[in-house]
Write an enzyme that holds these catalytic residues in place. Sequence first.
Site, short mmCIF file in Angstrom:
data_model
loop_
_atom_site.label_atom_id
_atom_site.label_comp_id
_atom_site.label_asym_id
_atom_site.label_seq_id
_atom_site.Cartn_x
_atom_site.Cartn_y
_atom_site.Cartn_z
N ARG A 224 79.32 36.07 57.11
CA ARG A 224 81.11 36.04 57.83
C ARG A 224 82.02 36.23 56.97
O ARG A 224 81.48 35.53 55.48
CB ARG A 224 81.22 34.87 58.81
CG ARG A 224 80.99 35.46 60.60
CD ARG A 224 81.41 35.97 61.27
NE ARG A 224 80.69 36.64 62.24
CZ ARG A 224 80.46 36.98 62.34
NH1 ARG A 224 79.65 38.12 61.73
NH2 ARG A 224 79.60 37.29 64.20
N HIS A 271 81.02 45.91 58.66
CA HIS A 271 80.73 45.51 59.24
C HIS A 271 79.79 45.72 60.22
O HIS A 271 79.85 46.25 61.88
CB HIS A 271 82.19 44.96 60.62
CG HIS A 271 81.61 43.41 61.13
ND1 HIS A 271 82.38 41.99 61.72
CD2 HIS A 271 80.00 43.13 61.92
CE1 HIS A 271 81.04 41.25 62.19
NE2 HIS A 271 80.23 41.63 62.03
P1 NDP Z 1 71.13 31.46 63.34
O1 NDP Z 1 71.66 30.68 64.21
O2 NDP Z 1 70.00 31.72 64.04
O3 NDP Z 1 70.27 31.30 62.12
C1 NDP Z 1 71.90 29.80 60.78
C2 NDP Z 1 71.17 29.10 60.18
O4 NDP Z 1 71.75 29.30 59.34
C3 NDP Z 1 69.68 28.27 61.09
O5 NDP Z 1 69.05 28.44 59.29
C4 NDP Z 1 70.98 27.21 60.36
O6 NDP Z 1 70.37 25.88 59.85
C5 NDP Z 1 71.98 27.85 59.23
N1 NDP Z 1 72.56 26.34 58.96
C6 NDP Z 1 74.16 26.64 59.32
N2 NDP Z 1 75.30 25.98 58.95
C7 NDP Z 1 74.25 25.76 57.82
C8 NDP Z 1 74.75 24.06 57.17
N3 NDP Z 1 75.93 23.64 57.10
N4 NDP Z 1 73.71 24.23 55.80
C9 NDP Z 1 73.09 25.52 55.29
N5 NDP Z 1 72.56 25.28 56.31
C10 NDP Z 1 73.29 25.94 57.75
O7 NDP Z 1 72.14 32.74 63.29
P2 NDP Z 1 71.59 33.98 63.18
O8 NDP Z 1 70.50 34.36 62.18
O9 NDP Z 1 70.74 34.50 64.13
O10 NDP Z 1 72.90 34.75 62.83
C11 NDP Z 1 73.59 34.12 61.04
C12 NDP Z 1 74.71 34.86 61.19
O11 NDP Z 1 75.10 36.49 60.98
C13 NDP Z 1 76.17 34.81 62.54
O12 NDP Z 1 76.05 33.74 62.55
C14 NDP Z 1 76.81 36.35 62.29
O13 NDP Z 1 77.62 35.12 61.60
C15 NDP Z 1 76.54 36.80 61.72
N6 NDP Z 1 75.43 38.34 61.94
C16 NDP Z 1 76.11 39.32 61.27
C17 NDP Z 1 76.14 40.57 61.55
C18 NDP Z 1 76.59 41.53 61.19
O14 NDP Z 1 76.58 42.05 61.19
N7 NDP Z 1 77.35 41.50 60.09
C19 NDP Z 1 74.97 40.56 62.73
C20 NDP Z 1 74.97 39.04 62.90
C21 NDP Z 1 75.17 38.20 63.22
P3 NDP Z 1 68.76 25.06 60.76
O15 NDP Z 1 68.05 26.69 60.52
O16 NDP Z 1 68.19 24.64 60.08
O17 NDP Z 1 69.33 25.26 61.95
#
Ligand code: NDP
Length: 308
Positions: A224, A271
């Site tokens: 993002r 995007h």
């Molecule tokens: P998930 O919720 O599966 O994974 C999020 C990851 O981020 C987890 O490993 C989580 O840790 C980690 N995380 C979250 N907050 C923190 C923090 N404060 N400190 C450290 N690690 C953190 O999300 P997805 O993988 O499905 O998607 C990730 C992002 O990709 C989406 O939120 C979206 O913004 C973006 N996206 C972009 C697209 C594009 O076309 N550009 C398409 C789809 C998604 P933990 O495993 O410990 O919970």
Amino acid sequence: MIRVLFAAGAKCWSEYELVLPEALAAKGLTVDLSRDHAPGTVDYIVTAPNGDVQDYRPYRCCKLVQNIWAGVENLTDNPTLTQPLARMVDPGLTRGMVEWVTGHVLRHHLGMDRHILGQDGIWRSEIPPLAADRPVTVLGLGALGSACAKTLSDLGFPVRGWARRDKEIPGVEVFSGHDGLDAVLRDAQIIVLLVPLTALTRHLLNAERLALLKRNTIILNPGRGPLIDDGALIAALDSHLGHATLDVFETEPLPADHPFWAHPKVTVTPHIASATRPATAATVIAENIRRGEAGQPFQHLVDRERGY
Ligand code: NDP
């Protein structure tokens, strides 16, 4: 009869109106799927951040709001949405992200621009290093980040990942916490951002953290836009970073006069890193409705406290 309101907008409806009924029928569910149900009768809502419903209060019998996007930051800040909320984890979406990330990592790793852009009669014979000599860091090891990390590791890159909690991913050295973040940033040559946007991750890469990065580090951001402080990024590119390939932005579409468009060390993609694929996502939606009807726990529920 189960009533499902499809509230993800007209364009999405045209993509789901055939595949979603098929997926629901394949789960043995008899469903009245429509874009127009009386709010008090709705059992499930399929939505998107820019969808048809903004006030969720009248949907008082709704058991689940199923987002068709992976990112939920535009729903978690809606105070009327108090029903359980599920985000999208779709194999097609994951596959697309793995392909975008791998392609852009390989572009920078192999130095492809030198040959694609530099067709100028100069024989540039510099041999690229092997992947084994190019440490890559993936910030966020969820559905998307862990799949990208695994693929990059399989290609031979030494991969470090960072998440909120410790976890085991074969071939990936996992770090967590603030100290872990500093450690994975310091050593990386390529950094991929795949954390969700939350209060804790906004401007995760600020001036202080960008200053930790080595000279010529490459940043890929398909996560993002607000994960990075734009001004600090431009200053860091001007001083020591190698390149930033950005798919997501604070404001989208990226305004035509934004300095990223003209910056020689920035690649803008609009995007398109990945998207939910209706053919596979329909099965994910249907499975959550099946679970709801069977009294089983929903998959991929958003934790409102964490914000993802
Ligand atoms: P998930 O919720 O599966 O994974 C999020 C990851 O981020 C987890 O490993 C989580 O840790 C980690 N995380 C979250 N907050 C923190 C923090 N404060 N400190 C450290 N690690 C953190 O999300 P997805 O993988 O499905 O998607 C990730 C992002 O990709 C989406 O939120 C979206 O913004 C973006 N996206 C972009 C697209 C594009 O076309 N550009 C398409 C789809 C998604 P933990 O495993 O410990 O919970």
